[in-house]
Motif scaffolding. Structure first.
Motif, PDB file in Angstrom:
ATOM      1  N   ARG A 169       0.847  -1.188   0.000  1.00  0.00           N
ATOM      2  CA  ARG A 169       0.000   0.000   0.000  1.00  0.00           C
ATOM      3  C   ARG A 169       0.887   1.244   0.000  1.00  0.00           C
ATOM      4  O   ARG A 169       1.884   1.301   0.719  1.00  0.00           O
ATOM      5  N   ARG A 178      -5.262   2.846  -1.542  1.00  0.00           N
ATOM      6  CA  ARG A 178      -3.801   2.929  -1.613  1.00  0.00           C
ATOM      7  C   ARG A 178      -3.137   1.650  -2.109  1.00  0.00           C
ATOM      8  O   ARG A 178      -1.900   1.540  -2.086  1.00  0.00           O
ATOM      9  N   VAL A 180      -1.179  -0.915  -4.115  1.00  0.00           N
ATOM     10  CA  VAL A 180      -0.218  -0.829  -5.222  1.00  0.00           C
ATOM     11  C   VAL A 180       0.563  -2.132  -5.331  1.00  0.00           C
ATOM     12  O   VAL A 180       0.554  -2.968  -4.424  1.00  0.00           O
ATOM     13  N   PRO A 201      -1.467   4.513  -6.626  1.00  0.00           N
ATOM     14  CA  PRO A 201      -2.704   4.387  -5.842  1.00  0.00           C
ATOM     15  C   PRO A 201      -3.849   5.097  -6.561  1.00  0.00           C
ATOM     16  O   PRO A 201      -3.638   5.850  -7.512  1.00  0.00           O
TER      17      PRO A 201
END
Length: 319
Positions: A169, A178, A180, A201
């Motif tokens: 994140r 968020r 990722v 994000p």
């Protein structure tokens, strides 16, 4: 036939091939726990082999939590394997829950070595953790866990070392959005340099679990999983499951915002591999929930894949 154990739930898994044999590591937890949600705190790594991806021979448990204050004190979670011959390395997730009765935990990527894929020795010198320069950590107080799990390791196509993709994140962005693809790089599979994420994000995912970069019919794809309860932004309120997005280059940025569903939430943690029968790309996944939401905890048979334009789809209807 579906892979199942009589007294354990089975979920995330990862594969390695040695000659004609497929070696599968899988997460397992005893059904005697009663509540399948408790499986994450009680996960160990099981081991099975197959010659056809359909019939499996179970060989028992190969990795267990270390206890104490170790990064894998509570549980051993999802990973991946690279190597050949008698030099195999497994990168896996160590989970350390901080308090009883709470879901607060710290996740760390760890490693183990093997000469035969059957017996594994933990390598205490390999510890890859989230870097607060780019990634959300538990200290930020914005999420219930320090997400740094499900490592997928692959060789750079041009021979420039090794890449590790991680469920992570970002340190910035809307709190729920968020998720990722974290990234680390190594020249020798031993020393790892954490780098900025491969995606941004705000793509609609609180997390992108069990990522895998793979070539299918000559085209690169990122495959990952996210359930409905962890969708965010414009995706919130829709169905989750196994997702994929086409990539121009596995070393570049990943356009996760363009990801589409490959299979709904009845399946999860999809892994792509070549089928021995005809060499086509197939996906195995764990059977996640029934239509009424009950947890299943078994593994599917292979499902053939194909491209439909830029969308990756299952070539046969998922039952």
């Amino acid at each position: 036939m579906t892979f199942t154990l009589p007294d354990h739930w089975v979920w995330d898994f990862w594969l390695a091939r040695d000659g004609d044999t497929h070696h599968m590591m899988f997460l397992q937890a005893p059904t005697s726990l009663g509540d399948p949600d408790l499986r994450h705190r009680n996960a160990s790594v099981g081991y099975a082999t197959s010659d056809d991806l359909r019939s499996w021979t179970v060989h028992g448990t190969v990795l267990e939590p270390s206890g104490g204050d170790a990064p894998d004190a509570t549980a051993t979670w999802t990973g991946s394997i690279v190597g050949a011959d008698a030099d195999w390395r497994m990168f896996y997730t160590g989970s350390r829950f901080l308090r009883d009765g709470e879901i607060t935990n710290v996740e760390t990527v760890l490693a183990a070595t093997s000469t035969d894929l059957a017996t594994w020795t933990k390598d205490p010198d390999v510890v890859v953790a989230a870097d607060a320069r780019w990634y959300e950590t538990l200290d930020a107080g914005t999420w219930h866990e320090e997400a740094w799990r499900d490592p997928w390791v692959f060789a750079d196509p041009d021979g420039d070392g090794w890449h590790m993709l991680v469920t992570a994140r970002a340190r910035d962005g809307r709190e729920r959005d968020r998720g990722v693809i974290g990234h680390a790089w190594s020249r020798d599979l031993h020393h790892w340099e954490v780098r900025p994420p491969r995606s941004t994000p705000g793509a609609g995912f609180a997390h992108l679990e069990v990522p895998q970069v793979v070539q299918i019919e000559g085209r690169w794809a990122l495959v990952f999983s996210c359930d409905a309860t962890h969708l965010a932004g414009e995706r919130a309120g829709r169905g989750g499951g196994i997702w994929a997005v086409a990539l121009d280059d596995p070393r570049g940025q990943y356009p996760v915002e363009r990801a589409t569903l490959v299979a709904d939430e009845r399946l999860y943690s999809g892994r792509v591999v070549a089928d021995d029968a005809d060499g086509r790309a197939v996906m195995l996944a764990f059977e996640n929930v029934t239509t009424d939401g009950a947890f299943v905890g078994t593994l599917s048979d292979p499902l053939p894949l194909r491209w439909d334009g830029d969308r990756l789809v299952v070539a046969e209807v998922v039952r």
